[in-house]
Design an enzyme around this catalytic site. Structure first.
Site, PDB file in Angstrom:
ATOM      1  CB  THR A 111       0.809  -0.423   4.709  1.00 48.22           C
ATOM      2  OG1 THR A 111       1.202  -1.454   3.972  1.00 48.22           O
ATOM      3  CG2 THR A 111       1.687   0.054   5.962  1.00 48.22           C
ATOM      4  N   GLY A 112      -0.893  -3.165   5.427  1.00 48.39           N
ATOM      5  CA  GLY A 112      -0.800  -4.460   6.021  1.00 48.39           C
ATOM      6  C   GLY A 112      -1.804  -5.305   5.594  1.00 48.39           C
ATOM      7  N   GLY A 165     -10.033  -4.517   0.836  1.00 49.60           N
ATOM      8  CA  GLY A 165      -9.357  -4.706   2.125  1.00 49.60           C
ATOM      9  C   GLY A 165      -9.560  -3.247   2.729  1.00 49.60           C
ATOM     10  N   GLY A 173      -5.025  -6.247   5.445  1.00 51.90           N
ATOM     11  CA  GLY A 173      -6.228  -5.544   5.756  1.00 51.90           C
ATOM     12  C   GLY A 173      -7.516  -5.891   6.328  1.00 51.90           C
ATOM     13  CB  THR A 224      -0.708   0.009   1.043  1.00 50.67           C
ATOM     14  OG1 THR A 224      -1.554  -1.366   1.405  1.00 50.67           O
ATOM     15  CG2 THR A 224      -1.989   1.001   1.217  1.00 50.67           C
TER      16      THR A 224
END
Length: 348
Positions: free
Chosen positions: A265-266, A244, A268, A214
């Site tokens: 970010t990660g 997400g 989701g 992201t």
């Protein structure tokens, strides 16, 4: 004796009145008149998997992106303009999972999401599953400014963007060999389980990072307004029009001038369940904790216990910056009103 008792009470009262409440931390006072922070995704980012050339390319693009927004803020521009400009740089680069570098779905298409939120008004906009908008963050801004809605999706979001005069691309624009090959490797992994020794480090990285990737930005301008934005190509090999956290206000993006701005970010699904971005702002508002305390608790404690992985960038109303992640690395950069630049990739 009565006189002595009254005197003791008076002394105690004066002592209470003159005691300094709690020692101010650096995060509770003004640090920066304006500031900007960006991320380009978090995940299994290890130096051993990075060539010197690729590492340099990421560092240079992160610096370019953060400076783009910084120049706008320095010249008195709005935080929203700064966020849009910085994210454009990353959306236009094949290095990041957003815009030009978006990952592929299981159907071998690109479906992109983005969101924006302004802390002054709590106004917000988002798009999900767009396939033709060159810069999805600009589509999110159009939704925020020129519609009665917060979130548009799919073909409708593409059509809305076209009607608003945004740059529309043929879907082939978003094709990159790197992302397509990554999808094929993951599909191959689904078809046949290989012995660990047969996998290369880069192959492993593809599998582990299929859920990550992201870009985001949070900015504080000279008027004290915070804006947060996030843009992504989503999860590699995603099916069924999966969405997400990136376009979900409160999960992937949140901003409030009273507290902070956050871009996530990660993985989701976990950021949605934990309402991560809003939880950080809520802790600051209701528990009266610092930005660093709130981000650490949400990412290192709550998200980790939930089973989620990833990170956030955040900026509070006083210009304090926080990078917090529980992965091996996160592409990140920041600049403050003194022009001090930070660009990092790995966990240090």
């Amino acid at each position: 004796m009565k006189y002595l008792t009254s005197l003791l009470i008076a002394v105690a009262f004066v002592s209470c009145k003159t005691t300094v409440p709690k020692e101010e931390t650096k995060e509770e006072i003004q640090q920066n008149e304006f500031a900007i922070v960006i991320h380009g995704g978090a995940g299994t980012i290890l130096k051993k998997n990075m060539t010197p050339e690729l590492e340099k390319a990421y560092q240079e693009k992160l610096e370019e992106a953060v400076r783009k927004g910084y120049d706008i803020l320095k010249n008195g521009g709005s935080s929203t303009k700064a966020v849009e400009a910085s994210i454009h740089v990353m959306e236009n680069s094949p290095l990041f999972n957003a815009g030009k570098g978006a990952v592929f779905t299981n159907a071998e298409t690109n479906e992109m999401d983005a969101s924006i939120m302004e802390g002054a008004t709590l106004n917000a906009g988002a798009v999900a599953g767009v396939k033709t908008v060159k810069n999805p963050i600009s589509a999110a801004i159009e939704v925020m400014n020129n519609s009665n809605h917060v979130l548009l999706s799919g073909a409708g979001a593409d059509q809305f963007s076209k009607e608003k005069g945004l740059e529309i691309m043929d879907p082939s624009y978003f094709y990159t060999d790197r992302r397509f090959k990554s999808l094929q490797r993951i599909k191959d992994k689904e078809k046949t389980e290989l012995d660990h020794d047969e996998k290369t480090a880069f192959y492993d990285s593809d599998i582990k990072n299929s859920k990550f990737g992201t870009v985001g930005c949070v900015a504080l301008d000279k008027n004290g307004n915070i804006t947060a934005g996030t843009s992504t190509g989503g999860m590699t090999n995603k099916r069924w029009n999966r969405i997400g956290d990136s376009p979900i206000i409160g999960a992937g993006t949140y901003a409030n001038n009273n507290t902070c701005g956050v871009s996530s970010t990660g993985w989701g699904e976990y950021f949605i369940r934990g309402v991560v971005a809003h939880d950080i702002a809520a802790q600051m508002e209701y528990k009266n904790v610092t930005l660093k305390e709130a981000t650490h608790d949400v990412i290192q404690n709550k998200l980790t216990k939930l089973g989620g992985t990833g990170g956030i960038i955040a900026l509070d109303k006083n210009g304090n910056i926080s990078f917090e992640f529980n992965t091996a690395g996160m592409y990140r950069a920041s600049m403050n009103d003194k022009g001090e630049l930070i660009v990092k990739i790995y966990k240090e």
